[in-house]
Design an enzyme around this catalytic site. Structure first.
Site, PDB file in Angstrom:
ATOM      1  N   GLU A   1       9.353   1.079  11.039  1.00  0.00           N
ATOM      2  CA  GLU A   1      10.401   2.062  10.722  1.00  0.00           C
ATOM      3  C   GLU A   1       9.772   3.425  10.903  1.00  0.00           C
ATOM      4  O   GLU A   1       9.049   3.900  10.025  1.00  0.00           O
ATOM      5  CB  GLU A   1      10.839   1.920   9.258  1.00  0.00           C
ATOM      6  CG  GLU A   1      11.383   0.568   8.892  1.00  0.00           C
ATOM      7  CD  GLU A   1      12.883   0.510   9.064  1.00  0.00           C
ATOM      8  OE1 GLU A   1      13.496   1.538   9.370  1.00  0.00           O
ATOM      9  OE2 GLU A   1      13.433  -0.584   8.912  1.00  0.00           O
TER      10      GLU A   1
ATOM     11  N   GLU B   1      10.276  15.560  15.857  1.00  0.00           N
ATOM     12  CA  GLU B   1      10.616  15.458  14.439  1.00  0.00           C
ATOM     13  C   GLU B   1       9.825  16.505  13.659  1.00  0.00           C
ATOM     14  O   GLU B   1       8.617  16.625  13.829  1.00  0.00           O
ATOM     15  CB  GLU B   1      10.255  14.058  13.933  1.00  0.00           C
ATOM     16  CG  GLU B   1      10.587  13.853  12.476  1.00  0.00           C
ATOM     17  CD  GLU B   1      10.310  12.424  12.005  1.00  0.00           C
ATOM     18  OE1 GLU B   1       9.189  11.942  12.226  1.00  0.00           O
ATOM     19  OE2 GLU B   1      11.217  11.815  11.417  1.00  0.00           O
TER      20      GLU B   1
ATOM     21  N   LYS C   1       0.866  -1.192   0.000  1.00  0.00           N
ATOM     22  CA  LYS C   1       0.000   0.000   0.000  1.00  0.00           C
ATOM     23  C   LYS C   1       0.894   1.232   0.000  1.00  0.00           C
ATOM     24  O   LYS C   1       1.408   1.639   1.037  1.00  0.00           O
ATOM     25  CB  LYS C   1      -0.896  -0.017   1.249  1.00  0.00           C
ATOM     26  CG  LYS C   1      -2.246   0.655   1.069  1.00  0.00           C
ATOM     27  CD  LYS C   1      -2.192   2.145   0.807  1.00  0.00           C
ATOM     28  CE  LYS C   1      -1.901   2.971   2.036  1.00  0.00           C
ATOM     29  NZ  LYS C   1      -1.753   4.420   1.710  1.00  0.00           N
TER      30      LYS C   1
ATOM     31  N   CYS D   1      13.375  10.142   7.254  1.00  0.00           N
ATOM     32  CA  CYS D   1      13.312   9.664   8.639  1.00  0.00           C
ATOM     33  C   CYS D   1      14.678   9.750   9.290  1.00  0.00           C
ATOM     34  O   CYS D   1      14.798  10.038  10.474  1.00  0.00           O
ATOM     35  CB  CYS D   1      12.759   8.244   8.695  1.00  0.00           C
ATOM     36  SG  CYS D   1      13.635   7.075   7.665  1.00  0.00           S
TER      37      CYS D   1
HETATM   38  P1  NAI Z   1       1.629   8.407   8.054  1.00  0.00           P
HETATM   39  O1  NAI Z   1       2.480   7.636   8.986  1.00  0.00           O
HETATM   40  O2  NAI Z   1       0.227   8.629   8.466  1.00  0.00           O
HETATM   41  O3  NAI Z   1       1.630   7.728   6.607  1.00  0.00           O
HETATM   42  C1  NAI Z   1       2.536   6.726   6.186  1.00  0.00           C
HETATM   43  C2  NAI Z   1       1.787   5.614   5.462  1.00  0.00           C
HETATM   44  O4  NAI Z   1       0.850   5.029   6.355  1.00  0.00           O
HETATM   45  C3  NAI Z   1       0.975   6.061   4.248  1.00  0.00           C
HETATM   46  O5  NAI Z   1       1.014   5.041   3.259  1.00  0.00           O
HETATM   47  C4  NAI Z   1      -0.431   6.159   4.808  1.00  0.00           C
HETATM   48  O6  NAI Z   1      -1.429   6.026   3.822  1.00  0.00           O
HETATM   49  C5  NAI Z   1      -0.439   4.989   5.760  1.00  0.00           C
HETATM   50  N1  NAI Z   1      -1.449   5.052   6.828  1.00  0.00           N
HETATM   51  C6  NAI Z   1      -1.998   6.155   7.396  1.00  0.00           C
HETATM   52  N2  NAI Z   1      -2.876   5.791   8.347  1.00  0.00           N
HETATM   53  C7  NAI Z   1      -2.892   4.437   8.393  1.00  0.00           C
HETATM   54  C8  NAI Z   1      -3.582   3.473   9.175  1.00  0.00           C
HETATM   55  N3  NAI Z   1      -4.448   3.826  10.108  1.00  0.00           N
HETATM   56  N4  NAI Z   1      -3.319   2.166   8.961  1.00  0.00           N
HETATM   57  C9  NAI Z   1      -2.420   1.777   8.030  1.00  0.00           C
HETATM   58  N5  NAI Z   1      -1.759   2.645   7.258  1.00  0.00           N
HETATM   59  C10 NAI Z   1      -1.983   3.960   7.434  1.00  0.00           C
HETATM   60  O7  NAI Z   1       2.387   9.782   7.816  1.00  0.00           O
HETATM   61  P2  NAI Z   1       1.820  11.189   7.266  1.00  0.00           P
HETATM   62  O8  NAI Z   1       0.579  11.606   7.949  1.00  0.00           O
HETATM   63  O9  NAI Z   1       1.756  11.089   5.814  1.00  0.00           O
HETATM   64  O10 NAI Z   1       2.995  12.163   7.745  1.00  0.00           O
HETATM   65  C11 NAI Z   1       2.951  12.661   9.076  1.00  0.00           C
HETATM   66  C12 NAI Z   1       4.310  12.673   9.722  1.00  0.00           C
HETATM   67  O11 NAI Z   1       4.844  11.372   9.693  1.00  0.00           O
HETATM   68  C13 NAI Z   1       5.346  13.517   9.045  1.00  0.00           C
HETATM   69  O12 NAI Z   1       5.264  14.847   9.482  1.00  0.00           O
HETATM   70  C14 NAI Z   1       6.622  12.864   9.474  1.00  0.00           C
HETATM   71  O13 NAI Z   1       7.043  13.392  10.706  1.00  0.00           O
HETATM   72  C15 NAI Z   1       6.251  11.420   9.660  1.00  0.00           C
HETATM   73  N6  NAI Z   1       6.688  10.565   8.545  1.00  0.00           N
HETATM   74  C16 NAI Z   1       7.760   9.769   8.743  1.00  0.00           C
HETATM   75  C17 NAI Z   1       8.231   8.980   7.709  1.00  0.00           C
HETATM   76  C18 NAI Z   1       9.413   8.120   7.889  1.00  0.00           C
HETATM   77  O14 NAI Z   1      10.054   7.761   6.915  1.00  0.00           O
HETATM   78  N7  NAI Z   1       9.739   7.699   9.076  1.00  0.00           N
HETATM   79  C19 NAI Z   1       7.612   8.991   6.383  1.00  0.00           C
HETATM   80  C20 NAI Z   1       6.440   9.833   6.285  1.00  0.00           C
HETATM   81  C21 NAI Z   1       6.022  10.588   7.337  1.00  0.00           C
END
Ligand code: NAI
Ligand code: MG
Length: 497
Positions: free
Chosen positions: A267, A401, A192, A301
């Site tokens: 991660e 972060e 996904k 990240c």
């Molecule tokens: P997110 O963690 O919500 O999204 C990442 C992935 O998870 C996307 O594919 C999203 O569709 C999916 N997702 C969202 N809700 C879910 C759920 N309930 N169950 C399963 N999958 C789900 O991150 P978002 O909102 O896009 O970004 C918010 C913050 O997250 C950013 O400000 C940043 O700090 C952090 N982030 C960290 C990343 C990393 O590489 N560690 C990557 C992206 C965001």
């Protein structure tokens, strides 16, 4: 520039999009629309405009994809030798290399990242598939000495159907670093991608089947996290989840995975320190710090988002960093940018809010500190490269972060204080140090809490080095042989002879 790359860049710049982008889910080796018929749009962050639509999936599409992956697990895939699996991965590596320009241009349009960075990501994906192609037939178990009356052996068996939840900052490379080892181990998958960046994962799935994957081995469901991601994690037909993203969503995923005791690798984020000791090579360290925080506009990240510098060189270093930051020209990723856009308006607002809170609290902003007016950069979502001084160890700038081009500066008086500062957040993903004193560098490497430590070069390593975090940065490892074993379950067999 290759002819193909020049043609694709020209097409993207002239039309605002590219022809023939995939738009369905990829299930049982075909692109299919959502059961609901719904679609959604993806945006080009460099222009702040929608450029293509794709299927908006939900639980019904997830059901179909998981069913396809479960059926494939028992199909011809399970009878292929590890060497034959490796050959498919190697063919895929070559095909990705042949189509690198298209992958990179699509990645830039969809995520915003600079084209040079996208090309670097694609090169890393070519390498990742080659690495795991070679590893597929070297996944040995052990034999265990039990004495003359018994034989004990272990087998590394595929975990089954693996789910990948992928974020928007490294869409293709994060997907690939999960897909390649999972396939090498003999798993089948449902992936996904983030709703902000669906296209390169769809392209990769189609390419892998062209390279020889049997039907249904790799499926992709596109759509939002709430509709498609949550349904995938909660699905009883999933044996393992690799999630990359925010801490808050990771915690939700972990709770949901508990329902069926689904295996999990998380991660999550970081607030990673880059320590500069007074004896470092200042030129190399300056470039290292700039890359650590401004690569991909800080949306990494493992970004080096906290500079911890010894007082003796602080003033000189900060002058250099400010000059370098101010020279980074924000522009569309396809047009030779110094720094690319932020992926979404929501993320841009989050970055701006962190800096506004610091400004209100009286933090000294050394450079940047504002959204770039959209009219100044083609309508895109840009934030100025920013350097801010922290006020103390509890400063939110030190603890939280930001996930944008914002470097926090902490000035320390000696090595011991630097180590203490490096360890003083809830995150523990990576840590870097610049010094000519290798004894200190190694002492730092052994005492800092981090999944990965860089000495005198940030982001060093590549696919062969295991990668992952401790504490709130998550657990489990991607990349390297450790990443391959994430997709295996160990079986012990003992025979009485
Ligand atoms: P997110 O963690 O919500 O999204 C990442 C992935 O998870 C996307 O594919 C999203 O569709 C999916 N997702 C969202 N809700 C879910 C759920 N309930 N169950 C399963 N999958 C789900 O991150 P978002 O909102 O896009 O970004 C918010 C913050 O997250 C950013 O400000 C940043 O700090 C952090 N982030 C960290 C990343 C990393 O590489 N560690 C990557 C992206 C965001
Ligand atoms: Mg997009």
């Amino acid at each position: 520039m290759s002819v193909e790359k020049a043609r694709l860049v020209e097409e993207a710049q002239r039309t605002g999009t590219l022809a023939n982008l995939p738009r369905g889910h990829f299930i049982s080796s075909h692109f299919v629309p959502s059961v609901s018929g719904r679609e959604m749009e993806s945006f080009d962050p460099g222009r702040g405009a929608a450029f293509a639509s794709f299927a908006a999936g939900d639980g019904e599409d997830v059901d179909r994809a998981v069913a396809a992956a479960r059926a494939a697990l028992a199909g011809p895939w399970s009878r292929l030798s590890p060497a034959a699996r490796g050959e498919i991965l190697m063919r895929a590596s070559r095909l990705i290399a042949e189509r690198a320009a298209r992958f990179a241009v699509v990645e830039t349009l969809d995520s915003g990242k600079r084209l040079a960075e996208a090309e670097g990501d694609v090169a890393g994906v070519v390498r990742a598939f080659a690495y795991y192609a070679g590893a597929a037939d070297k996944l040995h178990g052990d034999n265990v000495p039990l004495g003359s009356d018994h034989v004990g052996v272990t087998f590394e068996e595929p975990v089954g159907v693996a789910a990948q939840i992928v974020p928007w900052n490294y869409p293709l490379s994060t997907a690939a670093r999960g897909i390649a080892p999972a396939l090498a181990a003999g798993c089948t998958l449902v992936v996904k991608p983030a709703e902000q960046t669906p296209f390169t994962t769809l392209m990769l799935a189609e390419l892998l089947h062209e390279a020889g994957l049997p039907e249904g081995v790799l499926n992709v469901v596109v759509g939002t996290g709430g509709d498609a991601g949550a349904a995938l994690v909660a699905h009883p037909g999933i044996d393992h989840v690799t999630f990359t993203g925010s801490v808050a969503t990771g915690q939700r995923v972990m709770r949901s995975a508990a329902e069926h005791v689904t295996r999990l690798v998380l991660e999550l984020g970081g607030k990673s320190p880059v320590v500069l000791l007074a004896d470092c090579d200042l030129d190399a360290a300056t470039e290292g710090v700039i890359e650590a925080i401004f690569e991909n506009a800080g949306q990494i990240c493992s970004a080096g988002s906290r500079l911890i510098v010894e007082e003796a060189i602080a003033e000189q270093l900060l002058d250099r960093l400010v000059a370098r930051a101010q020279a980074l020209r924000p522009s569309h990723g396809l047009s030779d940018a110094g720094i690319g856009p932020i992926n979404s308006p929501a993320q841009l607002a989050r970055v701006a809010a962190h800096v506004e809170r610091a400004r209100a609290a009286g933090n000294r902003i050394l450079t940047g500190g504002a959204i770039v007016p959209p009219e100044a950069c083609g309508g895109g979502w840009f934030y100025q490269p920013t350097i801010v001084q922290a006020q103390g160890p509890d400063d939110p700038l030190v603890q939280e972060e930001i996930f944008g081009p914002v470097l926090t500066v902490q000035i320390v008086s000696d090595f011991e204080e630097a180590v203490a500062a490096a360890n003083a957040t809830r995150y523990a993903l990576v840590a870097g140090i610049y010094t000519r004193d290798h004894a200190r560098a190694w002492r730092f490497a052994r005492t800092v809490d981090a999944g990965q430590v860089y000495i005198n070069e940030f982001f060093a390593g590549g696919v062969a080095m295991p990668f992952g975090g401790n504490r709130k940065s998550g657990f489990g490892r991607a990349k390297g042989m450790a990443g391959l074993r994430s997709y295996c379950k160990l079986k012990s067999v003992v025979a009485r002879i």
